[in-house]
Write a protein that holds these residues in place. Structure first.
Motif, PDB file in Angstrom:
ATOM      1  N   VAL A  20       0.855  -1.187   0.000  1.00  0.00           N
ATOM      2  CA  VAL A  20       0.000   0.000   0.000  1.00  0.00           C
ATOM      3  C   VAL A  20       0.892   1.238   0.000  1.00  0.00           C
ATOM      4  N   ASN A  61       1.268   7.307   1.280  1.00  0.00           N
ATOM      5  CA  ASN A  61       0.218   8.293   1.517  1.00  0.00           C
ATOM      6  C   ASN A  61      -1.188   7.713   1.541  1.00  0.00           C
ATOM      7  N   LYS A  62      -1.376   6.629   0.827  1.00  0.00           N
ATOM      8  CA  LYS A  62      -2.702   6.005   0.787  1.00  0.00           C
ATOM      9  C   LYS A  62      -3.022   5.324   2.119  1.00  0.00           C
ATOM     10  N   ALA A  82      -4.725   7.912   4.231  1.00  0.00           N
ATOM     11  CA  ALA A  82      -5.723   8.742   3.564  1.00  0.00           C
ATOM     12  C   ALA A  82      -7.122   8.271   3.970  1.00  0.00           C
ATOM     13  N   LYS A 108     -10.019   0.633   4.629  1.00  0.00           N
ATOM     14  CA  LYS A 108      -8.726  -0.015   4.418  1.00  0.00           C
ATOM     15  C   LYS A 108      -8.887  -1.500   4.072  1.00  0.00           C
TER      16      LYS A 108
END
Length: 294
Positions: free
Chosen positions: A107, A110-111, A114, A118
């Motif tokens: 992953v 930054n994601k 965010a 999830k």
């Protein structure tokens, strides 16, 4: 913060690395010391090996790709080598999941923090705990206290800086979304626009090519970079923690996750019994002190 393709083992760089939006890992916005315990756990909900995970009987752990040293070794999170890989498996064991029950997932940095649902149970990727980030995700308690550091090529003007004021006129860079980048804009406040890179290895390349005068990364990563990747670079110094609260890396979970309190309890137990300290000594022992920039 993060960094470029691996090299010798993390022990060599027991270095400390942490970076889009809110802000890596190495990191990074002003950090809060602990996490919000979004869920109330009981003996039943935290039953060993029987948590309400993404896949029943499995624990899905995420991190970025590539996975940098000294946090991971050989870009293989599943091998148990490197500080964060070792911590991940220690937390898994504490939760009742052996190595065979752990599933790794890639992953982007930054994601991971965010907004949005999830696909992992928790993410470990030098993500600093911050009030801003906690609006979108949950964090465990901190598993590592970190400082940010400045790297410059030996013999350069930047390498001679001894104070924050000495950095103001320089072109500085860091990974986007990280605490490292925040330190440039909020602490150094340079006269030149800072350079933001999507990956830490891009920041390293920019330093090598003279596109920036210096870059900011977490201290362990700084030691790794200067000892294994850019040997003609040096650590100019490290920043003091802002606001009197140490910056900490925390495990990232979905906002309101039923696992948050269970994972936090696992991290707390590993800190209390000395496991975290032992793993830090094993994988980050070469990260010695560096001058403090004031």
């Amino acid at each position: 913060m993060h960094l470029a393709p691996r090299v010798p083992s993390r022990a060599i760089a027991a270095v400390t690395i942490a970076l889009l939006a809110t802000a890596v890992g190495c990191a990074p916005q002003p950090e809060d010391k602990a996490s919000d315990k979004a869920s109330t756990s009981t003996g039943t909900t935290c039953a060993k090996g029987k948590l309400a995970t993404q896949t029943s009987g499995k624990l899905t752990i995420a991190t970025d790709e590539p996975a940098y040293e000294p946090w991971f070794e050989d870009d293989k999170p599943a091998n148990g080598k490197g500080f964060e890989s070792a911590v991940a498996y220690a937390v898994a064991k504490q939760l009742g999941y052996d190595k065979s029950a752990v599933v790794w997932q890639s992953v982007p940095f930054n994601k991971a923090f965010a907004p949005g649902v999830k696909t992992f149970d928790f993410d470990i990727n030098q993500v600093s705990i911050s009030t801003e980030r906690k609006k979108a995700v949950d964090f465990s308690s901190g598993y590592y206290d970190v400082r940010q550091a400045v790297i410059a090529l030996k013999g350069s003007k930047a390498a001679k800086a001894t104070t924050i004021a000495g950095l103001k006129g320089l072109k500085l860079g860091a990974q986007v979304g990280t605490t490292s980048l925040n330190y440039i804009s909020d602490v150094v406040k340079p006269t030149q626009q800072e350079a933001a890179f999507s990956k830490n290895d891009q920041a390293v390349s920019a330093l090598k090519n003279g596109q920036v005068d210096a870059i900011v990364v977490d201290l362990p990563t700084a030691f790794y970079i200067t000892s294994a990747e850019v040997t003609n670079a040096k650590i100019v110094g490290q920043f003091e923690n802002q606001g009197g609260t140490p910056e900490q890396f925390g495990l990232v979970l979905d906002k309101g996750s039923d696992l948050t309190s269970c994972v936090t309890s696992a991290v707390d137990a590993l800190r209390k019994d000395g496991t975290l300290a032992a793993l830090e000594k094993q994988w980050l022992s070469d990260a010695v002190d560096a001058p403090v920039l004031k």
